[in-house]
Design an enzyme around this catalytic site. Structure first.
Site: not given
Length: 465
Positions: A118, A148, A222
């Site tokens: 993402h 992911d 992230s």
């Protein structure tokens, strides 16, 4: 008169002396004794080790190593959305660039970097900034939306610092960890915490298996590193549990064993080779066990076995209860999927299974996932030659279960289980991998076009917007 007074004084003095002597020598002594009711004292366990020295863990070496191997990722995408009122007033008609940021982890000296899917999704341009402030353009080697995880590559003019992988299966609840990344564009940030839980499934679909930690993680973290006190990679920071969008207590990381398997597949095959056990079922507890009429309250109850899967070939049956996988206790489905997620097609796992009150050890070879849920259609799988021959098709995949919402529509048009899909969005389909790739490459605004051969052997085309 004086005689009388003298006599009275002598008598009084004699009486006083006599009374004092009685008090001292004759009267028995009275003692005050403090007593308590007889009872057994409560037993409270105590630590008898005195002067126990506590030494806080030293994170300095781990932090220094990880900080130099964690990078800042910038994702630039060109927006082609609707113009705002401000755009109209300013006369702006050209697309606008939008930028997102995240983190990444260098995993070898040649410039391979692991991050979240993402973080780099829908990018038109990617750049990576190292801890020494050098910036490089980055290319996407491959990605996997299911886990992911994405793999990037930069061409640096020097050997780069990197982190080594640890075995995330060996990480323990309560173990100290460091989260390293770039929250809110604050580069090279390190926070500490402990592993709060393992095999955490946030989706509720039994498809995830995160490491949960209380190390502070915020937007921008992230794709960053979760490392142990030796500076080894045990996870890729991916998500937080929050109602505000910022950290409020818990964060979640993809275990390093899963991340490593994904990037190894990307580097070797160009895509991810997901191995499956081939069972469906659910976790046991008192309520579920009572409904099933069984005594076991721990483990995974096997409700069905996929045809021609490794589980079926190994002899796994409906009603079996999986207790362990490779000597690791299984108490919830995420324990199972997390362990298998780190394996590859062809790997063999050992299951300890409870069947009819006895335990059995069964070896199962993981097979390729040959089923897929196709939007608006339902579940499909690779077609056998006899399936294709029956429909006089040279290629295609077979519908094995129609989507409940659209089942009546399909059946009215002569489409049912067993129908062969030959093309999706003008791409010839030979396998579920082809179908998945066609769906992935379809833009959000592009209609879904399906070509199939119905039960009457007729070729039909459907467009869905």
């Amino acid at each position: 008169m004086k005689k009388i007074l003298s006599l009275v004084l002598v008598s009084a003095l004699g009486g006083a002396l006599t009374l004092g002597a009685y008090k001292i020598f004759v009267e028995p002594k009275s003692e005050f004794v403090l007593t308590t009711p007889a009872s057994n004292p409560a037993f409270l366990p105590t630590n008898n080790i005195n002067n126990l020295a506590y030494e806080a863990p030293d994170f300095t070496v781990a932090a220094e190593n990880a900080v130099n191997a964690v990078v800042h990722v910038k994702n630039v995408s060109i927006s082609s959305g609707q113009m705002s009122l401000q755009d109209l007033f300013s006369g702006r008609t050209t697309p606008r660039a939008q930028m997102g940021t995240g983190s990444g982890v260098i995993i070898n000296a040649d410039g391979y970097i692991i991050t979240n899917n993402h973080v780099i999704n829908n990018s038109d341009e990617l750049s990576v900034t190292l801890n020494n402030n050098k910036t490089y353009k980055a290319e996407i080697v491959g990605s996997d939306s299911k886990t992911d995880i994405a793999l990037l590559k930069i061409d640096a003019d020097e050997d780069l610092p990197f982190v080594t992988f640890a075995d995330s299966d060996q990480a323990k609840i309560g173990e100290w960890v460091l989260a390293v990344g770039n929250p809110f564009n604050l580069t090279s940030t390190v926070t500490a915490g402990i592993i709060s839980a393992k095999a955490r499934d946030l989706s509720g679909t039994s498809s995830q298996s995160f490491i949960q930690t209380d190390a502070a993680v915020n937007p921008g973290n992230s794709g960053g590193a979760l490392v142990n006190t030796r500076g080894e990679l045990i996870g890729i920071n991916t998500a937080i549990s929050s109602q505000t969008g910022s950290y409020i207590g818990y964060s979640f990381a993809v275990p390093s064993n899963i991340a490593r398997r994904v990037i190894e597949d990307i580097m070797e095959f160009g895509n991810v080779q997901n191995g499956i056990l081939g069972i469906s079922g659910g976790s046991l507890n008192s309520e579920v066990s009572e409904k099933l009429g069984i005594n076991d309250t721990e483990g995974i109850y096997v409700d069905s076995v996929v045809e021609e899967s490794g589980a079926e070939k190994a002899g796994i049956k409906k009603g079996d209860i999986i207790k362990e996988i490779d000597n690791v206790k299984v108490s919830k489905f995420a324990d199972l999927t997390g362990h298998i997620g780190a394996k590859r097609v062809g790997d063999i796992v050992n299951l300890k299974v409870s069947r009819d009150g006895s335990l059995k050890n069964i070896n199962v070879t993981l097979t390729r996932n040959e089923t897929l849920t196709l939007p608006l259609v339902g579940r499909v799988k690779n077609a056998k030659q006899e399936d294709l021959k029956r429909f006089k098709a040279s290629n295609g995949i077979k519908i094995i279960e129609l989507d409940e919402k659209y089942a009546d529509y399909w059946k009215k048009n002569g489409v049912k289980e067993g129908t062969i899909i030959t093309s999706i969005n003008d791409s010839k389909i030979n396998s579920v991998d082809d179908a998945q790739e066609a769906i992935k490459n379809k833009s959000a605004y592009e209609p879904l076009r399906i070509e199939l051969i119905n039960a009457n052997g007729e070729k039909e085309r459907y467009n869905f917007r």
